[in-house]
Write an enzyme that holds these catalytic residues in place. Sequence first.
Site, PDB file in Angstrom:
ATOM      1  N   ALA A  97     -21.710   9.275  -5.329  1.00 28.60           N
ATOM      2  CA  ALA A  97     -20.947   8.090  -5.719  1.00 28.60           C
ATOM      3  C   ALA A  97     -20.289   8.347  -7.052  1.00 28.60           C
ATOM      4  CB  ALA A  97     -21.876   6.876  -5.791  1.00 28.60           C
ATOM      5  N   SER A  98     -18.964   8.308  -7.105  1.00 26.43           N
ATOM      6  CA  SER A  98     -18.236   8.531  -8.353  1.00 26.43           C
ATOM      7  C   SER A  98     -17.003   7.648  -8.365  1.00 26.43           C
ATOM      8  CB  SER A  98     -17.816   9.997  -8.496  1.00 26.43           C
ATOM      9  OG  SER A  98     -18.929  10.856  -8.451  1.00 26.43           O
ATOM     10  N   ASN A  99     -16.505   7.401  -9.572  1.00 20.16           N
ATOM     11  CA  ASN A  99     -15.262   6.663  -9.749  1.00 20.16           C
ATOM     12  C   ASN A  99     -14.306   7.510 -10.569  1.00 20.16           C
ATOM     13  OD1 ASN A  99     -16.638   4.281  -8.688  1.00 20.16           O
ATOM     14  ND2 ASN A  99     -17.533   4.047 -10.723  1.00 20.16           N
TER      15      ASN A  99
END
Length: 785
Positions: free
Chosen positions: A185-187
Amino acid sequence: MAATAYDAEVRYTSDGVPHVRAGDWGGIGYGQGWACGRDQLPAIADQLLKVRSERARHFGAGPQGAHVASDLGYLALGVQQRAAAFRDAQRPELAALISGYVAGYNRAVTEAHEQGSLPDWCAGAEWVRTVTEQEFYAHLVDVSLLASGRNLVQLIGRAEPPGPDGPVPPSPVEALGGGAAGAGASNGWAVGGDVTASGHGMVLANPHFPWYGEARFWECHLTIPGELDVYGVSLLGTPGVQLGFNEGVAWAHTFSCGNRFTVYRLDLVPGDPTRYRFGDDERAMASERHTVAVLGDDGALHPLERTLWRSHHGPMLNLPLLGWGDELAFSYRDANLDNTAVLEQFARMDQATDLDAFQAAFAEVQGMPWVNTMAADRSGRAWYIDASATPKLSAGAQARFRDRLRDDLVAALLYENRVALLDGSDPDDEWLDGDGARSPGLEAHGELPQLERRDVLVNANDSHWVTSPAAPLVGYSPLHGLEATPRTLRTRQNTASAVALAARGGVTRDDLVATLFANESLSADLLVDAVAERCRAAGTVTVEGHEADLRRVGDVLAAWDRRYDLGSVGAALWRELLGTFTLAECQDAGPLFADPFDAADPIATPRGLAPPPAEAAQDPTADPVVRAAGHAARVLAAAGVALDAPLGDVQWVRRGERRVPVHGGGEVEGMMNVLSPWGALAPMSLEPVPPKAVALPGRERTGLAPGGYQCDYGVSFVMAVELTDDGPEAVGLLAYGQTGDPRRPDHHGGAEAYAAKALRPLRFRDADVEAALAETVHLAGGSAH
């Protein structure tokens, strides 16, 4: 061969970041290898041990034979043999970089043993040793396989055909590694000059990884005057910078949701489980005998031999639940197994100081293994690309793949775990050769999803489709990720926030940081008022044999600030209520949402609370929302967590002996700022992790355990940077710190800074480095002085 002399200067600033300066590529590698080794020696040594296929030699067979299976799997992948091709493919500067890095790492090993500075768990360990360049190149092969073969090695090492006594048991579910089992999970945001206050480009990087194990970042600044000046992070034991900024360009990465490998289902020839049909023909599998040494309970080493098999696609697999039967078997092909260009890819990015040069690095090298990239430059241009190595399929194979996801339960379940299933007995499901691609069977640069704009581009691990809602990317292979499908709540939160800022205009670097650390929950904004009202109306109900006062639940939710800050009251209650619903139920109309997903409005849908069923008029617990609220109240009570507990009282990270209360949430709530119990990429290392309570039954999705939530996955490196005329202006932090050694203060300092939302300057200009200088180490001729 004559010894090579290396010379480097490592300047440590007050924040513990090493600023490495050298006159050539060998020297910069030497300084980086030494400094990273000094901070993270056991974790790197373990990965080198792993690719030598020696875990069982030093640690025994492992839980459920995990070490044996891993050792055998790496032998079958041939990473040591592939290391030679990797080495031979490097230009002289990068070959020198690796030679220097290995020499610097080996120096750190020698010093650690001489000084007795290794942590207790590996003090004096024989396997923490100096290594050869070939061993290190094998490690780089493995890094390229982070989203593919690395996660399949145990399935490869357990793959044996049925024998006289029947099939070998299927692999345990735990044997499927994290990178295949779920995307990190990354932004990542790239903000263009048309919407920034200054007219320059800006980047927000917020990658999410485990806080333990091999998939961690290490922060540094590397300078070769006139050739290289780059700041950012690298994965442990990898040279250069993989995510960061230089004088004119900044970039972020997010884990691509596309497929870096395909699994092939083989129709076996009756009576012979090592022959399979391929079109109108039959083919025989090839076999090879491998041997590993296993440390026994008696303290002696015992050889273990196993014959492993390959189809023409690649190694055979023993899949969890499916195994290798008499009628069906499974093989796989890897898009990154021969990727020798990854070093060149990142080196060219590190050196590119405008977007034209940055884009050329992608077009000419095509070495990106498994991430999306969002970049911006000083002129205000912003660019997105998913350049991850992607198999090329025919139009017919793509159509059958989409049909399989709809009609084939096995294919659909595998895809939920990021495994793409093809028909290995159908020649039309073979990979095609892309014109100009890096390797046979891959899509070429021109076939990859990419978009340049001057407003804002966002990715949060969903596919390329709505990186910009104003310009959807369509018509790409499903192996890049699906289009016109529901987005996660986190993607919607990111995109809605970015679009709102862009519409307002005048975006500053502080806006990016404030948005990330606002800790807002999109799911709460969409639903919590209606849920609170329904709970109050339900009153006291009995759910799962327990009485629950839903008026109290409704009151707590109604008073909640809808954030996941340290003082937020009601955050844990909302997490457990929402965590009762499946991921699919959070992405379309059903028991939770009233209005369905609409491909014409993907960021705003689904929305609205689903109405209760008619039966709820007589029995409130017929309403899924009421049942979820009652269940949430019950499990929180079972965990000893009060309905109105502030989040900081029940959510923490462990850094050595310290318990640090932390803010943030997870995928369940639709949060940008992710910090939660183990997520997608659980560690595949030997490094000890702090003990923690097991999640309550049924609470695996939220991680609720007695006392609350001990977090160990999520926020890692935070970076917000603006590319100004005077150079980059950047702030950030490394949440878990530079070292895995809990005895050092920089092991917990990052977590405390994160908890306080206290970002620090990322010092790039030489004057700023000198002003904050804490220590200088000169490395020359193999000695420090």
